[in-house]
Write a protein that holds these residues in place. Structure first.
Motif, PDB file in Angstrom:
ATOM      1  N   GLU A 237      29.237  18.351  87.589  1.00 23.74           N
ATOM      2  CA  GLU A 237      29.327  17.229  88.532  1.00 23.74           C
ATOM      3  C   GLU A 237      30.587  17.311  89.384  1.00 23.74           C
ATOM      4  O   GLU A 237      30.547  16.993  90.586  1.00 23.74           O
ATOM      5  CB  GLU A 237      29.275  15.889  87.774  1.00 23.74           C
ATOM      6  N   VAL A 238      31.689  17.771  88.802  1.00 21.25           N
ATOM      7  CA  VAL A 238      32.917  17.954  89.580  1.00 21.25           C
ATOM      8  C   VAL A 238      32.725  19.081  90.592  1.00 21.25           C
ATOM      9  O   VAL A 238      33.113  18.965  91.766  1.00 21.25           O
ATOM     10  CB  VAL A 238      34.115  18.263  88.660  1.00 21.25           C
ATOM     11  N   GLY A 239      32.113  20.171  90.151  1.00 20.50           N
ATOM     12  CA  GLY A 239      31.870  21.295  91.050  1.00 20.50           C
ATOM     13  C   GLY A 239      31.016  20.908  92.234  1.00 20.50           C
ATOM     14  O   GLY A 239      31.308  21.274  93.380  1.00 20.50           O
ATOM     15  N   ILE A 240      29.962  20.142  91.985  1.00 18.25           N
ATOM     16  CA  ILE A 240      29.072  19.716  93.068  1.00 18.25           C
ATOM     17  C   ILE A 240      29.814  18.823  94.044  1.00 18.25           C
ATOM     18  O   ILE A 240      29.721  18.988  95.266  1.00 18.25           O
ATOM     19  CB  ILE A 240      27.847  18.987  92.482  1.00 18.25           C
ATOM     20  N   GLY A 241      30.572  17.845  93.520  1.00 18.56           N
ATOM     21  CA  GLY A 241      31.304  16.929  94.396  1.00 18.56           C
ATOM     22  C   GLY A 241      32.320  17.637  95.264  1.00 18.56           C
ATOM     23  O   GLY A 241      32.407  17.398  96.475  1.00 18.56           O
ATOM     24  N   VAL A 242      33.084  18.530  94.658  1.00 22.43           N
ATOM     25  CA  VAL A 242      34.135  19.249  95.387  1.00 22.43           C
ATOM     26  C   VAL A 242      33.528  20.265  96.355  1.00 22.43           C
ATOM     27  O   VAL A 242      33.927  20.351  97.524  1.00 22.43           O
ATOM     28  CB  VAL A 242      35.090  19.950  94.405  1.00 22.43           C
ATOM     29  N   ALA A 243      32.560  21.045  95.879  1.00 24.30           N
ATOM     30  CA  ALA A 243      31.995  22.128  96.691  1.00 24.30           C
ATOM     31  C   ALA A 243      31.353  21.606  97.966  1.00 24.30           C
ATOM     32  O   ALA A 243      31.579  22.143  99.059  1.00 24.30           O
ATOM     33  CB  ALA A 243      30.984  22.922  95.872  1.00 24.30           C
ATOM     34  N   PHE A 244      30.569  20.566  97.860  1.00 21.01           N
ATOM     35  CA  PHE A 244      29.866  20.073  99.045  1.00 21.01           C
ATOM     36  C   PHE A 244      30.786  19.288  99.973  1.00 21.01           C
ATOM     37  O   PHE A 244      30.539  19.224 101.181  1.00 21.01           O
ATOM     38  CB  PHE A 244      28.660  19.233  98.621  1.00 21.01           C
TER      39      PHE A 244
END
Length: 298
Positions: free
Chosen positions: A188-195
């Motif tokens: 969830e952190v990866g998705i939030g940061v990446a996008f």
């Protein structure tokens, strides 16, 4: 249910579910882009996915407990995948049509499997390799030119380069995610940061894009694309989790089996916008057979 999960594999099952959600989002994107430019679509989709990811990570308390190293890998994911990859893919849709653009982009499994073998040392079985090649072969069938009067050079320069660039760009984020998961398993952190990074990247690169990255959209287009963003969010969560618990060499090919459902949905919902040919049907069937080989005989 437990028998199904154990026979297919949790990562592989999540990847298949991701493909279904992805296919629905692509139909919505095509409908939204009737009145929206590719850059506008990218901003809305990336923004929706990022907000959902950040909201979940804040709710779980994982965002503010993150450390620097995995965050940097997530930033790299955003620049390469939803940044370079998404804008290339969306332009490809407008130049080649949804079904063909998606299937060319689906050649990502070839690149992801090679990366997984070379960098991560994964050892896919012969059936997995055969299935991956089947998916790539199906992709090539749909990418063949039907207008023989058009030269290869003009076709390549005018259309193919965009989904091909997207396919390579989409192959790298799973590798970066694997490196990030070494430090913290927080998709969830990866998705939030990446996008979020992807939208910043697109904003900075707008002057370099065709038409200087013009952002045009009306209310109907926004609603279609927002809905697409929600399905893209579901697809992203499923795929990021699949990569976390499974091998890239199996999860990535399965996540790219979406063309079969897209073909069906295009027929019913897009009509004349996306004409269906026998070659497209044959190529899609080959892609699905490749997915079956990976799932059943891995």
């Amino acid at each position: 249910m437990n028998d199904l999960i154990s026979s297919i594999g949790p990562g592989e099952l999540l990847a298949i579910c991701s493909a279904f959600s992805f296919s629905i989002s692509q139909i919505l994107i095509r409908l939204g882009m009737r009145t929206a430019t590719p850059v506008a679509a990218a901003f809305i989709i990336n923004g929706t996915v990022s907000l959902c990811g950040l909201a979940v990570s804040i709710f779980k308390g994982t965002l503010f407990n993150s450390i620097l190293t995995p965050l940097l890998w997530f930033v790299a994911v955003g620049m390469v995948g939803p940044g370079i990859g998404r804008i290339s893919y969306l332009i490809g849709i407008t130049r080649m049509g949804l079904s063909r653009s998606v299937t060319i982009t689906s050649s990502t499994p070839l690149w992801s499997t090679l990366i997984a073998v070379i960098v991560l040392g994964e050892a896919p079985t012969g059936w997995v390799v055969a299935g991956t090649l089947g998916i790539v072969f199906g992709v090539s069938m749909l990418s063949l030119r039907e207008d023989e009067s058009q030269t290869f050079k003009s076709w390549f320069q005018g259309a193919l380069i965009f989904p091909l660039t997207a396919s390579i760009s989409y192959a790298l984020p799973p590798l970066f995610s694997k490196f990030a998961y070494i430090y913290q398993r927080t998709p969830e952190v990866g998705i939030g940061v990446a996008f979020l990074v992807a939208n910043v990247f697109l904003f900075v690169c707008r002057p370099l894009l065709p038409g200087r990255g013009e952002v045009i959209i009306n209310r109907a287009g926004f609603l279609w694309l927002f809905a697409a963003g929600l399905f893209s969010t579901a697809s992203s969560f499923l795929l990021w989790t699949a990569v976390m618990v499974g091998d890239i060499s199996t999860t990535m090919p399965l996540s790219r089996t979406a063309p079969i459902l897209i073909l069906v949905l295009s027929y019913f919902f897009l009509g004349k916008m996306e004409p269906i040919t026998r070659r497209m049907v044959f190529g899609t069937i080959i892609i699905v057979i490749g997915g079956v080989l990976i799932t059943a005989l891995r």
